[in-house]
Motif scaffolding. Structure first.
Motif, mmCIF file in Angstrom:
data_model
loop_
_atom_site.group_PDB
_atom_site.id
_atom_site.type_symbol
_atom_site.label_atom_id
_atom_site.label_comp_id
_atom_site.label_asym_id
_atom_site.label_seq_id
_atom_site.Cartn_x
_atom_site.Cartn_y
_atom_site.Cartn_z
ATOM 1 N N LEU A 112 0.821 -1.206 0.000
ATOM 2 C CA LEU A 112 0.000 0.000 0.000
ATOM 3 C C LEU A 112 0.861 1.265 0.000
ATOM 4 C CD1 LEU A 112 -2.884 -1.058 2.406
ATOM 5 C CD2 LEU A 112 -2.991 -0.780 -0.084
ATOM 6 N N ASN A 113 2.005 1.212 0.665
ATOM 7 C CA ASN A 113 2.920 2.352 0.629
ATOM 8 C C ASN A 113 3.409 2.600 -0.791
ATOM 9 O OD1 ASN A 113 2.715 2.868 3.355
ATOM 10 N ND2 ASN A 113 4.590 1.771 3.915
ATOM 11 N N ARG A 114 3.817 1.516 -1.473
ATOM 12 C CA ARG A 114 4.293 1.666 -2.835
ATOM 13 C C ARG A 114 3.171 2.107 -3.773
ATOM 14 N NH1 ARG A 114 8.808 0.089 -5.753
ATOM 15 N NH2 ARG A 114 9.777 0.612 -3.756
ATOM 16 N N LEU A 115 1.990 1.488 -3.623
ATOM 17 C CA LEU A 115 0.858 1.832 -4.479
ATOM 18 C C LEU A 115 0.419 3.280 -4.274
ATOM 19 C CD1 LEU A 115 -1.331 0.860 -6.490
ATOM 20 C CD2 LEU A 115 -2.722 0.232 -4.491
ATOM 21 N N SER A 116 0.330 3.712 -3.031
ATOM 22 C CA SER A 116 -0.138 5.072 -2.761
ATOM 23 C C SER A 116 0.829 6.103 -3.311
ATOM 24 C CB SER A 116 -0.354 5.278 -1.258
ATOM 25 O OG SER A 116 0.864 5.134 -0.549
ATOM 26 N N ARG A 117 2.119 5.838 -3.233
ATOM 27 C CA ARG A 117 3.103 6.759 -3.798
ATOM 28 C C ARG A 117 2.944 6.856 -5.313
ATOM 29 N NH1 ARG A 117 9.093 5.510 -2.023
ATOM 30 N NH2 ARG A 117 9.395 7.373 -3.312
ATOM 31 N N LEU A 118 2.635 5.734 -5.928
ATOM 32 C CA LEU A 118 2.522 5.713 -7.383
ATOM 33 C C LEU A 118 1.230 6.357 -7.863
ATOM 34 C CD1 LEU A 118 3.905 4.739 -9.983
ATOM 35 C CD2 LEU A 118 2.684 2.576 -9.736
ATOM 36 N N VAL A 119 0.107 5.983 -7.273
ATOM 37 C CA VAL A 119 -1.184 6.462 -7.801
ATOM 38 C C VAL A 119 -1.509 7.883 -7.367
ATOM 39 C CG1 VAL A 119 -2.108 4.127 -7.982
ATOM 40 C CG2 VAL A 119 -2.560 5.473 -5.913
ATOM 41 N N THR A 120 -0.768 8.446 -6.406
ATOM 42 C CA THR A 120 -0.998 9.844 -6.047
ATOM 43 C C THR A 120 -0.192 10.788 -6.931
ATOM 44 O OG1 THR A 120 0.663 9.643 -4.277
ATOM 45 C CG2 THR A 120 -1.653 9.422 -3.652
ATOM 46 N N MET A 121 0.648 10.234 -7.807
ATOM 47 C CA MET A 121 1.301 11.039 -8.837
ATOM 48 C C MET A 121 0.246 11.393 -9.892
ATOM 49 S SD MET A 121 4.650 11.353 -8.306
ATOM 50 C CE MET A 121 5.396 11.565 -9.933
ATOM 51 N N PRO A 122 0.550 12.329 -10.797
ATOM 52 C CA PRO A 122 -0.389 12.579 -11.900
ATOM 53 C C PRO A 122 -0.674 11.280 -12.655
ATOM 54 C CG PRO A 122 1.310 14.270 -11.847
ATOM 55 C CD PRO A 122 1.724 13.223 -10.856
ATOM 56 N N SER A 123 -1.909 11.120 -13.087
ATOM 57 C CA SER A 123 -2.285 9.896 -13.786
ATOM 58 C C SER A 123 -3.081 10.237 -15.040
ATOM 59 C CB SER A 123 -3.100 8.968 -12.882
ATOM 60 O OG SER A 123 -4.291 9.602 -12.469
ATOM 61 N N VAL A 124 -3.152 9.269 -15.942
ATOM 62 C CA VAL A 124 -3.893 9.441 -17.188
ATOM 63 C C VAL A 124 -4.930 8.335 -17.275
ATOM 64 C CG1 VAL A 124 -3.776 9.515 -19.712
ATOM 65 C CG2 VAL A 124 -1.884 10.447 -18.349
ATOM 66 N N ASP A 125 -6.195 8.697 -17.093
ATOM 67 C CA ASP A 125 -7.274 7.727 -17.272
ATOM 68 C C ASP A 125 -7.768 7.869 -18.705
ATOM 69 O OD1 ASP A 125 -9.611 6.201 -17.324
ATOM 70 O OD2 ASP A 125 -10.014 6.598 -15.207
ATOM 71 N N LEU A 126 -7.456 6.896 -19.513
ATOM 72 C CA LEU A 126 -7.777 6.953 -20.934
ATOM 73 C C LEU A 126 -9.277 7.004 -21.212
ATOM 74 C CD1 LEU A 126 -5.175 4.279 -22.023
ATOM 75 C CD2 LEU A 126 -5.026 6.725 -22.508
ATOM 76 N N ALA A 127 -10.078 6.573 -20.235
ATOM 77 C CA ALA A 127 -11.525 6.530 -20.443
ATOM 78 C C ALA A 127 -12.192 7.887 -20.273
ATOM 79 C CB ALA A 127 -12.165 5.525 -19.481
ATOM 80 N N VAL A 128 -11.481 8.858 -19.716
ATOM 81 C CA VAL A 128 -12.093 10.150 -19.403
ATOM 82 C C VAL A 128 -12.747 10.786 -20.625
ATOM 83 C CG1 VAL A 128 -11.558 12.540 -18.780
ATOM 84 C CG2 VAL A 128 -10.687 10.664 -17.376
ATOM 85 N N HIS A 129 -12.075 10.727 -21.777
ATOM 86 C CA HIS A 129 -12.606 11.357 -22.981
ATOM 87 C C HIS A 129 -13.559 10.452 -23.760
ATOM 88 C CE1 HIS A 129 -9.916 14.667 -22.307
ATOM 89 N NE2 HIS A 129 -8.872 13.861 -22.299
ATOM 90 N N GLY A 131 -16.277 8.817 -21.982
ATOM 91 C CA GLY A 131 -17.412 8.541 -21.117
ATOM 92 C C GLY A 131 -17.062 8.316 -19.663
ATOM 93 N N GLY A 132 -15.767 8.310 -19.343
ATOM 94 C CA GLY A 132 -15.347 8.166 -17.959
ATOM 95 C C GLY A 132 -15.827 6.868 -17.335
ATOM 96 N N ALA A 133 -16.485 6.987 -16.180
ATOM 97 C CA ALA A 133 -16.980 5.802 -15.475
ATOM 98 C C ALA A 133 -18.015 5.051 -16.299
ATOM 99 C CB ALA A 133 -17.577 6.211 -14.132
ATOM 100 N N GLY A 134 -18.676 5.748 -17.215
ATOM 101 C CA GLY A 134 -19.688 5.108 -18.041
ATOM 102 C C GLY A 134 -19.172 4.607 -19.373
ATOM 103 N N ALA A 135 -17.869 4.678 -19.574
ATOM 104 C CA ALA A 135 -17.293 4.247 -20.850
ATOM 105 C C ALA A 135 -17.422 2.742 -21.012
ATOM 106 C CB ALA A 135 -15.822 4.644 -20.926
ATOM 107 N N GLY A 136 -17.449 2.310 -22.257
ATOM 108 C CA GLY A 136 -17.485 0.886 -22.541
ATOM 109 C C GLY A 136 -16.105 0.270 -22.346
#
Length: 213
Positions: A112-129, A131-136
């Motif tokens: 969790l220490n390693r994961l939290s350090r990684l995912v709290t960096m800037p991230s790119v969610d490819l689904a955002v453009h 439909g986001g959470a509703g994307a296929g």
């Protein structure tokens, strides 16, 4: 002999997971995720603009503790990097957090220490453009760019986990990580020509057994 080191100026981590849903009680029958595989494509650029890539993955079968998988991930995940993935908050991060919420306390804490350090960096969610959470699914968008995506169904993943087909699971998450990375490059409006060429050359050498995973 002089040893040269690569000074990293940017790092990207295309992250993918495979998980199965398992019941935690009989009545009512709520489900929780059980992590089966983690895959990551790591892309690093140095000060000279040169790129290096590595593909890392690991899987477990039914009967094996998630501790085995997250202990591996604690070592394999880079400490920093820009995470890339499809529906990170909906599909990728929750099963990782679930896996780190139980099990051996020391292993979970390190993960969790390693994961939290990684995912709290800037991230790119490819689904955002898209439909986001509703994307296929990722495959629907990737195929528009001619990008191949693994086509394992939920039942395929469950069967591979149940019968210990780890190679199928690692191949699946490898493919998802690669497809996500290629999609990000494809949607960069022509700005990723150099890295795309470097990556495809690396992929060609990897398929020929000339490049390290």
């Amino acid at each position: 002999m002089k040893v040269t080191t690569m000074t990293i100026v940017s790092r990207f981590v295309s992250l993918a997971i495979a998980a199965v849903e398992v019941p935690v009680s009989r009545t009512p029958p709520p489900l929780t995720s059980h992590l089966a595989a983690i895959g990551m494509l790591i892309a690093q650029r140095n000060a000279s603009g040169d790129w290096r890539f590595s593909l890392r993955s690991h899987a477990i079968g039914a009967g094996e503790s998630e501790d085995v998988l997250i202990a591996w991930a604690s070592e394999a995940m880079p400490p920093v990097g820009i995470v890339i993935g499809w529906q990170l908050a909906q599909r990728i991060v929750p099963p990782l957090l679930d896996a780190g919420a139980s099990g051996d306390p020391e292993i979970c804490r390190a993960f969790l220490n390693r994961l939290s350090r990684l995912v709290t960096m800037p991230s790119v969610d490819l689904a955002v453009h898209h439909g986001g959470a509703g994307a296929g699914p990722l495959i629907a968008v990737a195929e528009r760019h001619g990008i191949a995506v693994p086509e394992l169904t939920v039942l395929d993943i469950e069967s591979a986990w149940a019968f210990g087909n780890r190679s199928l699971l690692t191949s699946h998450v490898d493919g998802l990580a690669i497809a996500s990375w290629r999609l990000w490059l494809a949607e960069a409006n022509g700005a990723a020509g150099a890295v795309t060429a470097a990556f495809e050359q690396w992929m060609s050498r990897s398929q020929d057994g000339q490049a390290d995973r």
